[in-house]
Write an enzyme that holds these catalytic residues in place. Structure first.
Site, PDB file in Angstrom:
ATOM      1  N   CYS A   1      12.945  10.502   8.520  1.00  0.00           N
ATOM      2  CA  CYS A   1      12.630   9.753   9.558  1.00  0.00           C
ATOM      3  C   CYS A   1      13.640   9.539  10.460  1.00  0.00           C
ATOM      4  CB  CYS A   1      11.708   8.170   9.544  1.00  0.00           C
ATOM      5  SG  CYS A   1      10.204   8.484   9.002  1.00  0.00           S
TER       6      CYS A   1
ATOM      7  N   LYS B   1       0.645  -1.337  -0.311  1.00  0.00           N
ATOM      8  CA  LYS B   1       0.233  -0.022   0.000  1.00  0.00           C
ATOM      9  C   LYS B   1       1.076   1.583  -0.480  1.00  0.00           C
ATOM     10  CE  LYS B   1      -2.648   2.830   1.431  1.00  0.00           C
ATOM     11  NZ  LYS B   1      -1.983   4.877   1.265  1.00  0.00           N
TER      12      LYS B   1
ATOM     13  N   GLU C   1       8.598   0.934  11.937  1.00  0.00           N
ATOM     14  CA  GLU C   1       9.445   2.167  11.788  1.00  0.00           C
ATOM     15  C   GLU C   1       8.546   3.380  11.304  1.00  0.00           C
ATOM     16  OE1 GLU C   1      11.810   5.146  10.905  1.00  0.00           O
ATOM     17  OE2 GLU C   1      11.632   4.136   8.976  1.00  0.00           O
TER      18      GLU C   1
ATOM     19  N   GLU D   1       8.585  16.306  16.204  1.00  0.00           N
ATOM     20  CA  GLU D   1       9.552  15.805  15.061  1.00  0.00           C
ATOM     21  C   GLU D   1       9.561  16.621  14.086  1.00  0.00           C
ATOM     22  OE1 GLU D   1      10.087  11.935  12.685  1.00  0.00           O
ATOM     23  OE2 GLU D   1       8.345  12.553  12.532  1.00  0.00           O
TER      24      GLU D   1
END
Length: 483
Positions: A284, A168, A250, A385
């Site tokens: 990330c 996906k 993750e 973040e």
């Protein structure tokens, strides 16, 4: 979409548009997938699974190697698609394809190296075995920042272990994924006589709220690998957990980079640039908080500012561009809010902190590379973040202080230290709360090493031989009474 080895539309008959983040122009349209499309993909993957699981490990490796050759033959085409839909420069797109191929080649070689074990038992005349078998149909939910490499970290070990997979992709970056998966599905082995069974690799495009949810809910999908935000990762675990699926996550990160007094300042500054501003800072795994020793702080900041002043921002297709746009409009708005929060509370924006001027930038999501000094510790650029080209820098006077600050985060994905002192390096390796620590090296996910996070950065590992553990089911066997 790609289901059962064929490109097909959605059962809904609907499509949606994929647009270029540098220009706002239409790139292409793709099917708007539904839960029914996922069901069809699961049917195809289940049908292909027995054949692929029974294919020898050697042949599975050969098929993956052949897939790599097909990808390399079409690398230029794939790179153009990736840049058009994602925004990164063509240079960065080609590096991503290179990383994808390297990872698939790694698992191609590893496919035939899986080992079980012999286990002595207390029962006389009996012994045990541990055999490792593929799980079945796997689901891979992939983000938009590195759609190909992060697909590869899931697809490579899944296929090498004998599983089939449904991918996906992020709704905004399906095009390069579709083309690459189509090539992988065409892979052959045994001198071209053997073929990857139709349905071994499937791609369903569409919204996560429907396509992703069905992958999470459906009990026939036994394994979920997810890369994305921590918030969504918690949801993935909650939904998939109801079916007791094997899950790896993750998730987000706020990687610290520590530059000691004895560091190679020039090299550290270059790596801080790459580690933060590659892919427009949309990583990330990337340097997101920088700690520099007092004695080299001014020199280091001067070096890094000099690098960033020369960095050309522009569309990824232009040869002069060294940094493309942010991928999404709301993402730029979030970056701007984070910078303004720091600025309004006394932080110094040393460079950047704004959109670039000019008509050429008016239709894209561009933002200048930005350095922030003296940000309050509870400001958004520290606690959240930061998924864009913004880097806060802090001074420190001793290493213990820097490590304490580095660990003062909900995240624990990557980290690094720059020093020539082995005592400093070992202290950082031991004390930094992160899934990976780099010493005098760029934050880079090597396929040969396990990669993943601690705390709010996720669970489980991708990359390395360790990744195969999440795609194989260990089975204990007892054998007795044989002559």
């Amino acid at each position: 979409m790609l289901i059962g080895g064929a490109r097909v539309g959605s059962v809904s008959g609907k499509t949606y548009e994929v647009c270029n983040p540098a220009t706002g122009e239409l790139v292409d349209s793709v099917p708007l997938g539904t839960a029914k499309d996922v069901e069809q993909a699961i049917d195809a993957a289940e049908k292909a699974f027995p054949t692929w699981a029974e294919t020898s490990a050697e042949d599975r490796g050969v098929a993956l190697a052949n897939a790599c050759e097909l990808i390399k033959e079409h690398a230029s085409e794939i790179a153009q698609l990736l840049t058009a839909e994602q925004g990164k420069t063509l240079f960065e797109a080609n590096l991503e394809i290179h990383h994808l191929v390297h990872g698939l080649e790694f698992y191609a070689g590893l496919a035939s190296k899986v080992r079980g074990s012999y286990v002595p038992l207390p029962q006389k005349g009996a012994y045990g075995l541990v055999v490792r078998q593929p799980i079945g149909v796997c689901g891979a939910i992939v983000p938009w920042n590195f759609p190909l490499t992060l697909m590869g970290t899931k697809l490579g070990p899944a296929l090498a272990a004998g599983n089939t997979i449904i991918i996906k992709p992020a709704s905004t970056t399906p095009l390069a994924t579709l083309r690459t998966a189509e090539l992988i599905q065409q892979a052959t082995y045994a001198g071209g006589k053997g073929k990857l069974p139709a349905g071994a690799v499937n791609v369903v495009t569409g919204p996560g709220s429907e396509v992703g949810e069905e992958l999470l809910r459906n009990p026939r999908v036994r394994r979920i690998a997810f890369t994305g935000s921590t918030e969504v990762g918690r949801h993935v675990m909650q939904v998939a957990g109801k079916e007791l699926k094997r899950v790896t996550l993750e998730l987000g990160g706020s990687d610290p980079m520590i530059v000691c007094a004895d560091a190679d300042v020039d090299m550290a500054a270059k790596m801080a640039d790459t580690g933060r501003f590659f892919n427009c800072g949309q990583m990330c795994l990337g340097v997101k908080r920088l700690f520099v020793h007092d004695s080299v702080y001014d020199t280091f900041v001067s070096r890094l500012k000099g690098i960033l002043e020369k960095k050309t921002v522009g569309p990824g297709t232009e040869k002069t561009s060294r940094m493309g746009p942010l991928h999404l409009a709301y993402q730029r708005q979030e970056i701007e809010a984070q910078v303004e929060d720091a600025r309004s509370r006394g932080a110094k924006v040393s460079i950047g902190g704004a959109r670039p001027d000019g008509e050429a930038f008016s239709h894209g999501h561009f933002y200048l590379p930005t350095l922030i000094e003296d940000a309050p510790w509870d400001s958004k650029v520290v606690t959240e973040e930061v998924f864009g080209p913004v880097l806060p820098i802090f001074r420190f006077s001793n290493l213990d202080e820097a490590i304490d600050k580095a660990n003062d985060s909900i995240y624990g994905l990557g980290s690094s230290i720059w020093t020539r002192d082995l005592v400093n390096a070992n202290k950082a390796i031991d004390k930094l709360q992160a899934g990976n620590v780099w010493v005098n090296s760029l934050h880079y996910g090597y396929d040969e090493l396990p990669f993943g996070g601690v705390k709010a950065s996720g669970l489980g590992r991708e990359h390395g031989p360790e990744a195969l553990d999440y795609y194989l089911e260990p089975k204990g066997v007892v054998i007795a009474g044989l002559a």
